[in-house]
Scaffold this active site. Structure first.
Site, PDB file in Angstrom:
ATOM      1  N   CYS A   2       0.843  -1.195   0.000  1.00 31.01           N
ATOM      2  CA  CYS A   2       0.000   0.000   0.000  1.00 31.01           C
ATOM      3  C   CYS A   2       0.885   1.255   0.000  1.00 31.01           C
ATOM      4  O   CYS A   2       1.934   1.292   0.634  1.00 31.01           O
ATOM      5  CB  CYS A   2      -0.942   0.095   1.190  1.00 31.01           C
ATOM      6  SG  CYS A   2      -2.107  -1.254   1.288  1.00 31.01           S
ATOM      7  N   ARG A  27       3.905  -0.383  -4.879  1.00 30.91           N
ATOM      8  CA  ARG A  27       3.638  -0.878  -3.527  1.00 30.91           C
ATOM      9  C   ARG A  27       2.340  -1.675  -3.442  1.00 30.91           C
ATOM     10  O   ARG A  27       2.025  -2.256  -2.403  1.00 30.91           O
ATOM     11  CB  ARG A  27       3.567   0.293  -2.547  1.00 30.91           C
ATOM     12  CG  ARG A  27       4.806   1.146  -2.518  1.00 30.91           C
ATOM     13  CD  ARG A  27       4.645   2.280  -1.545  1.00 30.91           C
ATOM     14  NE  ARG A  27       4.522   1.803  -0.194  1.00 30.91           N
ATOM     15  CZ  ARG A  27       5.536   1.580   0.618  1.00 30.91           C
ATOM     16  NH1 ARG A  27       6.757   1.786   0.208  1.00 30.91           N
ATOM     17  NH2 ARG A  27       5.337   1.149   1.843  1.00 30.91           N
ATOM     18  N   TRP A  73      -2.537  -2.815  -1.660  1.00 33.77           N
ATOM     19  CA  TRP A  73      -2.204  -4.238  -1.765  1.00 33.77           C
ATOM     20  C   TRP A  73      -3.062  -4.899  -0.709  1.00 33.77           C
ATOM     21  O   TRP A  73      -2.892  -4.684   0.490  1.00 33.77           O
ATOM     22  CB  TRP A  73      -0.726  -4.468  -1.493  1.00 33.77           C
ATOM     23  CG  TRP A  73      -0.294  -5.884  -1.736  1.00 33.77           C
ATOM     24  CD1 TRP A  73       0.027  -6.448  -2.926  1.00 33.77           C
ATOM     25  CD2 TRP A  73      -0.130  -6.912  -0.755  1.00 33.77           C
ATOM     26  NE1 TRP A  73       0.380  -7.769  -2.746  1.00 33.77           N
ATOM     27  CE2 TRP A  73       0.291  -8.078  -1.429  1.00 33.77           C
ATOM     28  CE3 TRP A  73      -0.309  -6.973   0.632  1.00 33.77           C
ATOM     29  CZ2 TRP A  73       0.540  -9.281  -0.773  1.00 33.77           C
ATOM     30  CZ3 TRP A  73      -0.063  -8.168   1.288  1.00 33.77           C
ATOM     31  CH2 TRP A  73       0.356  -9.306   0.585  1.00 33.77           C
ATOM     32  N   ASN A  99      -1.490   2.531   5.451  1.00 32.09           N
ATOM     33  CA  ASN A  99      -0.598   1.451   5.015  1.00 32.09           C
ATOM     34  C   ASN A  99      -0.150   0.723   6.275  1.00 32.09           C
ATOM     35  O   ASN A  99       0.453   1.329   7.153  1.00 32.09           O
ATOM     36  CB  ASN A  99       0.614   2.051   4.282  1.00 32.09           C
ATOM     37  CG  ASN A  99       1.735   1.042   4.107  1.00 32.09           C
ATOM     38  OD1 ASN A  99       1.499  -0.147   3.965  1.00 32.09           O
ATOM     39  ND2 ASN A  99       2.962   1.524   4.125  1.00 32.09           N
ATOM     40  N   GLY A 100      -0.505  -0.565   6.364  1.00 31.01           N
ATOM     41  CA  GLY A 100      -0.134  -1.336   7.552  1.00 31.01           C
ATOM     42  C   GLY A 100      -1.281  -2.248   7.954  1.00 31.01           C
ATOM     43  O   GLY A 100      -2.175  -2.511   7.152  1.00 31.01           O
ATOM     44  N   GLU A 485      17.590 -17.775  -7.338  1.00 32.81           N
ATOM     45  CA  GLU A 485      17.195 -16.426  -7.747  1.00 32.81           C
ATOM     46  C   GLU A 485      16.659 -16.419  -9.187  1.00 32.81           C
ATOM     47  O   GLU A 485      15.667 -15.742  -9.480  1.00 32.81           O
ATOM     48  CB  GLU A 485      18.391 -15.471  -7.588  1.00 32.81           C
ATOM     49  CG  GLU A 485      18.182 -14.046  -8.052  1.00 32.81           C
ATOM     50  CD  GLU A 485      17.069 -13.288  -7.334  1.00 32.81           C
ATOM     51  OE1 GLU A 485      16.506 -13.800  -6.360  1.00 32.81           O
ATOM     52  OE2 GLU A 485      16.734 -12.185  -7.794  1.00 32.81           O
ATOM     53  N   LYS A 489      12.866 -15.244 -10.179  1.00 37.66           N
ATOM     54  CA  LYS A 489      12.564 -14.206 -11.179  1.00 37.66           C
ATOM     55  C   LYS A 489      11.528 -14.732 -12.166  1.00 37.66           C
ATOM     56  O   LYS A 489      10.586 -14.040 -12.505  1.00 37.66           O
ATOM     57  CB  LYS A 489      13.831 -13.771 -11.956  1.00 37.66           C
ATOM     58  CG  LYS A 489      14.841 -12.948 -11.211  1.00 37.66           C
ATOM     59  CD  LYS A 489      14.416 -11.537 -10.905  1.00 37.66           C
ATOM     60  CE  LYS A 489      13.655 -11.422  -9.607  1.00 37.66           C
ATOM     61  NZ  LYS A 489      14.355 -11.295  -8.383  1.00 37.66           N
ATOM     62  N   GLU A 492       8.010 -15.087 -10.538  1.00 33.57           N
ATOM     63  CA  GLU A 492       7.376 -13.812 -10.193  1.00 33.57           C
ATOM     64  C   GLU A 492       6.722 -13.131 -11.373  1.00 33.57           C
ATOM     65  O   GLU A 492       5.625 -12.611 -11.256  1.00 33.57           O
ATOM     66  CB  GLU A 492       8.428 -12.832  -9.648  1.00 33.57           C
ATOM     67  CG  GLU A 492       8.822 -13.063  -8.241  1.00 33.57           C
ATOM     68  CD  GLU A 492       9.686 -11.929  -7.729  1.00 33.57           C
ATOM     69  OE1 GLU A 492      10.797 -11.755  -8.260  1.00 33.57           O
ATOM     70  OE2 GLU A 492       9.257 -11.221  -6.811  1.00 33.57           O
ATOM     71  N   HIS A 508      18.181 -36.897  -6.375  1.00 40.07           N
ATOM     72  CA  HIS A 508      17.471 -37.336  -5.171  1.00 40.07           C
ATOM     73  C   HIS A 508      15.981 -37.048  -5.251  1.00 40.07           C
ATOM     74  O   HIS A 508      15.307 -37.029  -4.222  1.00 40.07           O
ATOM     75  CB  HIS A 508      18.078 -36.674  -3.930  1.00 40.07           C
ATOM     76  CG  HIS A 508      19.509 -37.051  -3.704  1.00 40.07           C
ATOM     77  ND1 HIS A 508      19.889 -38.316  -3.312  1.00 40.07           N
ATOM     78  CD2 HIS A 508      20.659 -36.342  -3.857  1.00 40.07           C
ATOM     79  CE1 HIS A 508      21.214 -38.359  -3.213  1.00 40.07           C
ATOM     80  NE2 HIS A 508      21.702 -37.179  -3.548  1.00 40.07           N
ATOM     81  N   LYS A 607       6.028  -4.338  -4.087  1.00 45.10           N
ATOM     82  CA  LYS A 607       7.477  -4.151  -3.993  1.00 45.10           C
ATOM     83  C   LYS A 607       7.998  -4.381  -2.583  1.00 45.10           C
ATOM     84  O   LYS A 607       8.972  -5.083  -2.384  1.00 45.10           O
ATOM     85  CB  LYS A 607       7.831  -2.742  -4.475  1.00 45.10           C
ATOM     86  CG  LYS A 607       9.317  -2.451  -4.498  1.00 45.10           C
ATOM     87  CD  LYS A 607      10.005  -3.232  -5.587  1.00 45.10           C
ATOM     88  CE  LYS A 607      11.503  -3.047  -5.578  1.00 45.10           C
ATOM     89  NZ  LYS A 607      12.161  -4.159  -6.301  1.00 45.10           N
TER      90      LYS A 607
END
Ligand code: M6R
Length: 612
Positions: A2, A27, A73, A99-100, A485, A489, A492, A508, A607
């Protein structure tokens, strides 16, 4: 998670707020909304992106010089018009953006419902604005006092901005846990979750601390704490280029940020490494070098991409500096019994410096007596402020939700730190140290070379695997985190399922997945496990899997076996992770583009994750 923006001043508030929301959209982009005071309260809000709100508001008369805005968000309640911010009080005189998370909202809600309050949304935020209204009615006080009293009773994290028609020139904002910057302009104030909506109007900024409130009344403002003490604000002068938050001709921020890496990597080293004298200076942690050198253990805490940087750090701190190093996900660390003491140095890694899991984990480490250091990108962020000392990556604002240049920036810091500690401990031969420092200074031009040389090969690979339903990424040692990583990527931004594994672990279990539809990315630099990786490639080929190999320039052996080869420039094997991640970032980007995905704003993500 947010973004909030607020404006009081001589300009029309709506254009300033809309522009600010666009800058903060990274955000969260589940919904957006604005409230303005112009006689009464004018609220527009809409599910979806800021552009939806803009279209919706096109024919609405949105005038006024005082306003608040929000990009969401979703946490409490689905993305919908009703759950969008701003939320308003029952009598429609107060509007609030947040925001929170208000953790005790259910208790507050049932108390308020018992008093007759009716709620229109499922959000915790609407409860807060009703709670403020309730206090104002009870105490017959002004907005500032009602907000102050409410916040003393609220449990959780917040950055809020509140306006009311009863006091049409007043804006009250406050924070605990979530970020807030207050821009002080000439006859105007712009408040926001970060400085990007502010920099166009002023370079003077205040960062309120936890449990502080800013009260703007027309052309005046004051900073107070929740005990009603008036505080002396520290006004910071920003040094910020507007161009750094524009796309600069690139189609997406992610591509711009990938392409910026030769420069950003160089910026990380600038002023810190003197190759000719083999000197590494990390001013931010100058006073803690002895603590790190003599530490019994280093514990690194991070999430997501920053966690992958931490895994590279573990390898380097142990290999070069000989210090036992553990890495933990911040969200796991905070809920388990951890053995740390004043001989442990805890290092938090975070691009945003606002990740809630990391903040709480670092607080726990601090409480246990550990020295707590940070590697952050965002200057003045919560983690940067709460740690004993730290090092900034200085890669500039990263807007693409998928982290790229921040990761290579984190690696730059980690390599410098590992080399510096190794030298201070006498754990490394000086000739080797000198050679490695010199090699490190060559990396930014090799990133540039990797970007150029891999681009068309990556395009070919992307076209081949764009319809894959799953991919496996394999690497060993220092390049195992790069496999993780690379897979992150891809997941996402393309929504293709991808997993990273240590290459030898394939046999395995994951090998069961290999068939003619499975693409397997091998990270295969010429290091001591090269021959083993060659065998792993054979194993995949003999099961008809498609092999994409990231190899050192000129590698013939693997090129002849793999279906697709992407070459990276030669470097010392220690630095291969920094170059290997480059084509993997490009691969995710290109595949996402071919699949027509929303690259800078992938679904369900934001983000910075400022909720636990
Ligand atoms: O700001 P931080 O580095 O603390 O963020 C941690 C993760 O949320 C972040 O790396 C996330 O995984 C990114 N979307 C990765 O691209």
């Amino acid at each position: 998670m947010c973004g909030i923006v607020a404006y009081v001043g001589h300009q029309e508030a709506y254009p300033v707020i809309i522009k600010g929301l666009k800058r903060l959209e990274y955000r969260g982009y589940d919904s957006a909304g604005i409230a303005l005071i112009n006689g009464g309260l004018n609220v527009v809000k809409k599910k979806g992106k800021v552009v939806n709100l803009e279209e919706y508001a096109e024919n609405t008369n949105l005038n006024g010089h005082v306003g608040i805005g929000h990009t969401r968000w979703a946490t409490h309640g689905i993305p919908s018009d009703a759950n969008s911010h701003p939320h308003t009080s029952g009598d429609g005189t107060i509007a609030l953006v947040h925001n929170g998370i208000i953790e005790n909202y259910l208790t507050l809600k049932s108390d308020l419902e018992a008093k007759g309050h009716i709620f229109k949304s499922e959000t915790d935020t609407e409860v807060l604005v009703h709670f403020i209204e309730d206090i104002r009615n009870q105490l017959k006080c002004d907005l500032e006092e009602a907000v102050r009293v409410a916040l003393t009773r609220v449990v959780g994290a917040f950055a809020i901005a509140v306006i009311t028609t009863n006091e049409p020139t007043v804006l009250v904002a406050a924070r605990r846990g979530s970020p807030l910057a207050v821009g002080i302009g000439e006859g105007e104030f712009i408040l926001a979750s970060d400085i990007t909506p502010i920099v166009e109007y002023t370079s003077k900024v205040i960062y309120p601390k936890d449990n502080e409130m800013v009260v703007v009344n027309g052309v005046d403002y004051k900073l107070v704490d929740l005990n009603n003490n008036v505080l002396e604000p520290y006004v910071k002068e920003l040094d910020f280029e507007l161009a750094s938050i524009e796309k600069g001709g690139f189609e997406h921020f992610m591509l711009k940020e990938i392409m910026e890496q030769p420069r950003t990597f160089h910026d990380c080293l600038r002023g810190r490494v003197k190759a000719d004298e083999s000197i590494i200076k990390l001013g931010g942690i100058r006073d803690y070098i002895d603590d790190i050198r003599s530490a019994r253990r280093i514990m690194i805490i991070a999430c997501g991409t920053s966690y992958h940087a931490a895994l590279v750090a573990k390898y380097l701190f142990e290999d070069l500096a000989g210090i036992p190093t553990d890495v933990d996900f911040a969200s796991e660390f905070r809920y388990r019994k951890v053995v740390i003491d004043d001989q442990t140095v805890v290092l938090g890694i975070s691009q945003s410096g606002e990740t809630a899991d990391t903040i709480v984990a670092l607080e726990k480490a601090k409480a246990k007596g550990a020295k707590v250091l940070g590697i952050c990108n965002v200057v003045g962020s919560s983690i940067a402020r709460m740690t004993d000392a730290g090092i900034y990556t200085h890669v500039g604002v990263e807007i693409g939700v998928a982290s790229t240049k921040a990761f290579t920036g984190q690696l730059a810091i980690i390599y410098m730190l590992a080399l510096l500690i190794a030298k201070e401990k006498g754990n490394i031969d000086y000739t080797k140290y000198k050679y490695l420092v010199h090699e490190l200074t060559q990396i930014s031009s090799k990133i540039e070379e990797a970007l150029k040389s891999s681009y068309s090969a990556v395009e070919r690979v992307s076209a081949a695997c764009k319809n894959a339903s799953s991919m496996i990424y394999l690497g060993r040692g220092l390049n195992y985190p790069i496999a993780l990583e690379g897979a992150l990527k891809l997941k996402e931004i393309t929504y293709i399922h991808a997993e990273g594994y240590p290459a030898a672990e394939m046999k395995h279990g994951p090998i069961a997945l290999i068939d003619e539809n499975m693409f397997v990315v091998f990270i295969a630099p010429k290091d001591k496990t090269y021959e083993k990786i060659v065998s792993n490639i054979q194993e995949v080929k003999s099961r008809s899997g498609k092999v994409i190999a990231i190899v050192t320039k000129g590698d013939r052996t693997i090129s002849e076996m793999a279906d697709y080869t992407i070459e990276i420039p030669e470097t010392d094997k220690l630095f291969t992770p920094i170059l290997n991640i480059i084509p993997l970032q490009l691969l995710a980007y290109q595949v996402a583009k071919l699949r027509d995905c929303n690259i800078d704003q992938p679904r369900n993500l934001a983000k910075s994750v400022t909720v636990e």
